[in-house]
Design an enzyme around this catalytic site. Structure first.
Site, PDB file in Angstrom:
ATOM      1  N   HIS A 293     -23.426  22.766   3.143  1.00 47.26           N
ATOM      2  CA  HIS A 293     -24.459  22.920   4.173  1.00 47.26           C
ATOM      3  C   HIS A 293     -25.340  24.132   3.845  1.00 47.26           C
ATOM      4  CE1 HIS A 293     -22.940  19.918   6.958  1.00 47.26           C
ATOM      5  NE2 HIS A 293     -21.768  20.497   7.072  1.00 47.26           N
TER       6      HIS A 293
ATOM      7  N   HIS B 265     -16.017  16.938  18.233  1.00 50.27           N
ATOM      8  CA  HIS B 265     -17.412  16.475  18.236  1.00 50.27           C
ATOM      9  C   HIS B 265     -17.797  15.739  19.518  1.00 50.27           C
ATOM     10  CE1 HIS B 265     -16.041  17.247  14.202  1.00 50.27           C
ATOM     11  NE2 HIS B 265     -17.290  17.402  13.815  1.00 50.27           N
TER      12      HIS B 265
ATOM     13  N   HIS C 250     -13.645  25.591  15.143  1.00 49.72           N
ATOM     14  CA  HIS C 250     -14.030  24.454  14.300  1.00 49.72           C
ATOM     15  C   HIS C 250     -15.080  24.928  13.286  1.00 49.72           C
ATOM     16  CE1 HIS C 250     -14.092  20.134  13.461  1.00 49.72           C
ATOM     17  NE2 HIS C 250     -15.290  20.412  13.007  1.00 49.72           N
ATOM     18  N   ALA C 251     -14.806  24.709  12.002  1.00 48.52           N
ATOM     19  CA  ALA C 251     -15.661  25.271  10.949  1.00 48.52           C
ATOM     20  C   ALA C 251     -17.109  24.803  11.087  1.00 48.52           C
ATOM     21  CB  ALA C 251     -15.117  24.864   9.580  1.00 48.52           C
TER      22      ALA C 251
ATOM     23  N   TYR D 204     -20.658  11.633   9.353  1.00 50.06           N
ATOM     24  CA  TYR D 204     -19.511  11.776   8.439  1.00 50.06           C
ATOM     25  C   TYR D 204     -19.184  10.436   7.780  1.00 50.06           C
ATOM     26  CZ  TYR D 204     -19.107  16.123  11.035  1.00 50.06           C
ATOM     27  OH  TYR D 204     -19.378  17.332  11.622  1.00 50.06           O
TER      28      TYR D 204
ATOM     29  N   HIS E 263     -17.078  22.171   1.546  1.00 47.84           N
ATOM     30  CA  HIS E 263     -17.871  21.367   2.487  1.00 47.84           C
ATOM     31  C   HIS E 263     -18.900  22.254   3.207  1.00 47.84           C
ATOM     32  CE1 HIS E 263     -18.645  18.255   5.591  1.00 47.84           C
ATOM     33  NE2 HIS E 263     -18.797  19.312   6.374  1.00 47.84           N
ATOM     34  N   GLU E 264     -18.417  23.354   3.742  1.00 45.50           N
ATOM     35  CA  GLU E 264     -19.309  24.247   4.489  1.00 45.50           C
ATOM     36  C   GLU E 264     -20.363  24.862   3.568  1.00 45.50           C
ATOM     37  OE1 GLU E 264     -19.424  24.215   7.631  1.00 45.50           O
ATOM     38  OE2 GLU E 264     -17.609  23.033   7.848  1.00 45.50           O
TER      39      GLU E 264
ATOM     40  N   GLU F 189     -23.791  16.366   5.344  1.00 47.59           N
ATOM     41  CA  GLU F 189     -22.325  16.393   5.296  1.00 47.59           C
ATOM     42  C   GLU F 189     -21.776  16.080   3.905  1.00 47.59           C
ATOM     43  OE1 GLU F 189     -20.802  17.649   7.686  1.00 47.59           O
ATOM     44  OE2 GLU F 189     -22.446  17.575   9.139  1.00 47.59           O
TER      45      GLU F 189
HETATM   46  O1  X8Z Z   1     -16.497  18.735  11.401  1.00 46.14           O
HETATM   47  C1  X8Z Z   1     -16.388  18.704  10.190  1.00 46.14           C
HETATM   48  C2  X8Z Z   1     -16.789  19.916   9.358  1.00 46.14           C
HETATM   49  C3  X8Z Z   1     -17.922  20.661   9.952  1.00 46.14           C
HETATM   50  S1  X8Z Z   1     -19.427  19.796   9.856  1.00 46.14           S
HETATM   51  C4  X8Z Z   1     -15.616  20.859   9.245  1.00 46.14           C
HETATM   52  N1  X8Z Z   1     -15.857  17.621   9.584  1.00 46.14           N
HETATM   53  C5  X8Z Z   1     -15.429  16.446  10.333  1.00 46.14           C
HETATM   54  C6  X8Z Z   1     -14.210  16.736  11.214  1.00 46.14           C
HETATM   55  O2  X8Z Z   1     -13.579  17.781  11.028  1.00 46.14           O
HETATM   56  O3  X8Z Z   1     -13.897  15.915  12.067  1.00 46.14           O
HETATM   57  C7  X8Z Z   1     -15.721  17.430   8.151  1.00 46.14           C
HETATM   58  C8  X8Z Z   1     -15.149  16.064   7.969  1.00 46.14           C
HETATM   59  C9  X8Z Z   1     -15.095  15.402   9.313  1.00 46.14           C
HETATM   60 ZN    ZN Z   2     -20.137  19.571   7.933  1.00 49.55          ZN
END
Ligand code: X8Z
Ligand code: ZN
Length: 651
Positions: free
Chosen positions: A398, A524, A364-365, A534, A394-395, A422
């Site tokens: 950060h 998450h 997960h990024a 988010y 997005h990354e 975010e």
């Molecule tokens: O988890 C993330 C990023 C890392 S902070 C890739 N996002 C959420 C997800 O993937 O559920 C970005 C948008 C929503």
């Molecule tokens: Zn993020």
């Protein structure tokens, strides 16, 4: 007592004996960043405050060292999940918790709430926040083990192929993600959906319960009623939960129109046996494992299929794009705004592609701050496609934030609130995703725009950004209710699906029961990452975008050529400088102060996102009428709480 704790104790006894004689006034009018407020409060500082300031600076040093060590150990584990790396990570986290406790105890000897210096008061307040570190060491370790176990379970899931059952090496990233993005076989999708949830969710039930129990303990030790209040405190406004609910209510009519239209198109494609006319949408048909964004199904649901879609994936592949190239382009965008270039260490130490040596890692990024100078990294199993191009931005958002606030004291090295962090990269993505920008960088050719093409674009943005809001809301509404004790263990699964049904109008492809446990199948939840960030980001990024576009001269209300949907802030130093000013505050000021710098506003506000999508709302309302598509949805019967009901086919 371990030798480590004795060392810490000695360090802090030393801190405590510092003399006031070494105090020096710091903020001079010529120094680089003190705000007028902090320099005037320096004048007001009493002797006790002078002493307190020396103490705080010493504490910051130790706090920072421990935090940096913790970040290094966490990185090592996340990029190579092994037992020794886990041990190191637990050790570093426990040591950080001990340092945080000593710092907090030391600072609490001062009655900082009476300080006249507002900035000093804030620094004390931040440094005395303990969060999980407030737990006794054994409980801290137990909580840590519970979360690590969920996270590693999630990261290690492997699934057997639907088409070739002898191949049992399919992972979420890239295989399952790719299948969800491209397969149009409902049975195949159902198979993967069930397998993923059975393996990534259910095995974490015991750890999740332990986590809930200890999370409650921790909240109480920190002076809160429960973990929901701990998370919400980050937004520093007792009405914030209500504000979030108000946004959900405000966007609901637009959401219902998108939902009605998508369900109609899915029913056309998959038939009335698979998709009902008035019920919730089966989640596995939405192009994403969690149904959080629906952009992967635009190719067969778009309003005007005969018109070209905005998808540059093929062109990226054709031009030989690599992950590095994608990050270089993101870096270039930030630099074009007069923002900070990525340091060499970023390139040297980041993991920008999935390692091929067979190790387990968290794919997960994520973007990492190592709390030194210019020590920042990204870990992303990047693939070359348009969606990932946006994730790259997005990354990098950060990372840019880390670089902009790295001069701040450690306790201010954070976002103004979690949603700000975010939103940064997504603000750039809103520009990158315009045809104007994609043409500019040579990724879009032969793309003529007319009214129908524009509706296609709005639709694509709608199923990327707007449909995400109810999803994000339910992720935390669910966990708030658990933390508050409103959802009991015997109803953990069905109450989750009830919320997903109520707010997003989706349901699982098969009947689920309390024998299943689906929430940790979202990263998450398994990794204990708050999700409201988010939601907040997806609202405020439109406020930021609007303000940045105005500064760039790209948005002029009433001018059809200068709309929010066609704005590219690339190369606008006016926009970049304001953004920079906002980001460089880090957490040193209440978030409304930061927001005001860029937008002139002090509240989260859904007007900008609704303005952005007004043309889509108008078009969909008419189209749904024309199609006779039902708007709204009925209750789902796809989760059954008691075994008795299940056996007797009752709800
Ligand atoms: O988890 C993330 C990023 C890392 S902070 C890739 N996002 C959420 C997800 O993937 O559920 C970005 C948008 C929503
Ligand atoms: Zn993020």
């Amino acid at each position: 007592m371990s030798p480590y704790f004795i060392t810490i104790l000695i360090v802090f006894l030393a801190i405590g004996t510092l003399q006031a004689g070494v105090v020096r006034r710091v903020a001079s009018p010529s120094s680089t960043s003190p705000s007028p407020a902090s320099s005037s409060s320096n004048e007001l500082r009493t002797d006790a405050e002078q002493k307190a300031k020396v103490l705080v600076e010493r504490c910051e040093k130790h706090y920072q060292e421990a935090k940096a060590k913790q970040a290094h150990a966490a990185w090592a584990y996340a990029s190579n999940i092994t037992e020794p790396n886990l041990m190191q990570k637990v050790k570093a986290a426990t040591e950080f918790a001990a340092v945080a406790k000593f710092v907090a105890q030391d600072l609490r000897h001062h009655d900082y709430r009476t300080f006249r210096d507002e900035d000093l008061k804030r620094r004390f307040k931040e440094l005395t926040k303990l969060d999980y570190a407030a737990l006794p060491e054994n409980q801290f370790k137990e909580l840590f083990a519970a979360v690590s176990s969920m996270e590693s379970n999630y990261a290690k899931v492997k699934i057997c192929s639907y088409k070739d059952k002898t191949n049992c090496h399919l992972t979420l990233d890239p295989e399952l993600t790719e299948i969800f993005a491209t397969s149009q076989d409902p049975e195949e999708l159902e198979y993967y959906w069930v397998k993923w949830h059975d393996k990534a969710g259910k095995p974490s039930k015991a750890s999740f319960q332990k986590y809930v129990e200890l999370n409650k303990e921790s909240a109480k030790l920190n002076g809160f009623n429960n973990g929901a209040d701990v998370w919400l405190a980050e937004y520093d406004d007792p009405t914030f939960e209500q504000q979030v609910q108000d946004v959900i209510t405000k966007i609901r009519p637009l959401y219902e129109q998108i939902h009605a239209y998508v369900r109609f198109k899915l029913r056309e494609k998959y038939g009335s046996n698979v998709v009902s006319a008035k019920g919730p949408i089966p989640i596995h048909l939405l192009g994403n494992m969690w149904g959080q964004t629906w952009d992967n199904i635009v190719n067969f649901t778009t309003p005007f299929p005969e018109k070209k879609l905005l998808d540059v994936t093929e062109e990226m592949v054709k031009q030989g794009y690599t992950p590095i190239k994608m990050f270089q382009m993101g870096d270039d965008f930030f630099q074009s705004l007069n923002m900070t270039k990525l340091p060499q260490t970023f390139w040297d130490k980041s993991i920008l592609e999935k390692p091929t040596d067979g190790r387990d890692l968290v794919c997960h990024a994520s973007a990492w701050d190592f709390f030194a100078t210019d020590d920042v990294r990204i870990k992303q199993c990047t693939r070359v496609n348009m969606r990932e191009f946006f994730v790259v931005h997005h990354e990098l958002g950060h990372i840019q934030y880390y670089l902009q606030y790295q001069h701040q004291p450690i306790e201010y090295r954070s976002g103004a609130n979690p949603g700000f962090h975010e939103a940064v990269g997504d603000v750039l993505s809103l520009s990158v995703s315009t045809p104007k920008h994609l043409k500019r960088v040579g990724l879009l050719n032969d793309y003529e725009e007319d009214e129908q093409v524009k509706i296609n674009q709005f639709y694509q943005s709608g199923v990327t950004k707007l449909v995400f809001l109810p999803f994000a809301y339910t992720m935390d509404k669910y966990r708030w209710s658990i933390f508050r004790g409103e959802i009991k263990p015997g109803e953990y699964n069905c109450r989750f699906w009830q919320l997903r049904n109520q707010f997003s109008g989706v349901e699982p492809p098969v009947v689920r029961t309390e024998q299943d446990f689906d929430p940790p199948a979202k990263y998450h939840v398994s990794a204990d990452v708050e999700y409201l960030r988010y939601f907040v980001s997806y609202v405020i990024q439109f406020q930021f975008h609007k303000a940045a576009c105005k500064l760039a001269g790209e948005y002029v209300p009433g001018d059809p050529e200068k709309t929010l949907n066609n704005c590219d802030i690339y190369q606008s130093t006016e926009a970049g400088n304001k953004l920079k000013e906002m980001l460089s505050l880090g957490g040193s000021k209440p978030w409304p102060d930061a927001m005001e710098i860029l937008t002139g506003e002090r509240k989260m506000n859904a007007d900008a996102i609704l303005e952005y999508f007004k043309p889509l709302y108008d078009w969909l309302s008419q189209e749904n009428k024309r199609l006779g598509a039902h708007v709204g949805w009925t209750e789902s019967d796809k989760c059954i709480t008691s075994k008795f009901d299940f056996m007797h086919g009752r709800k």
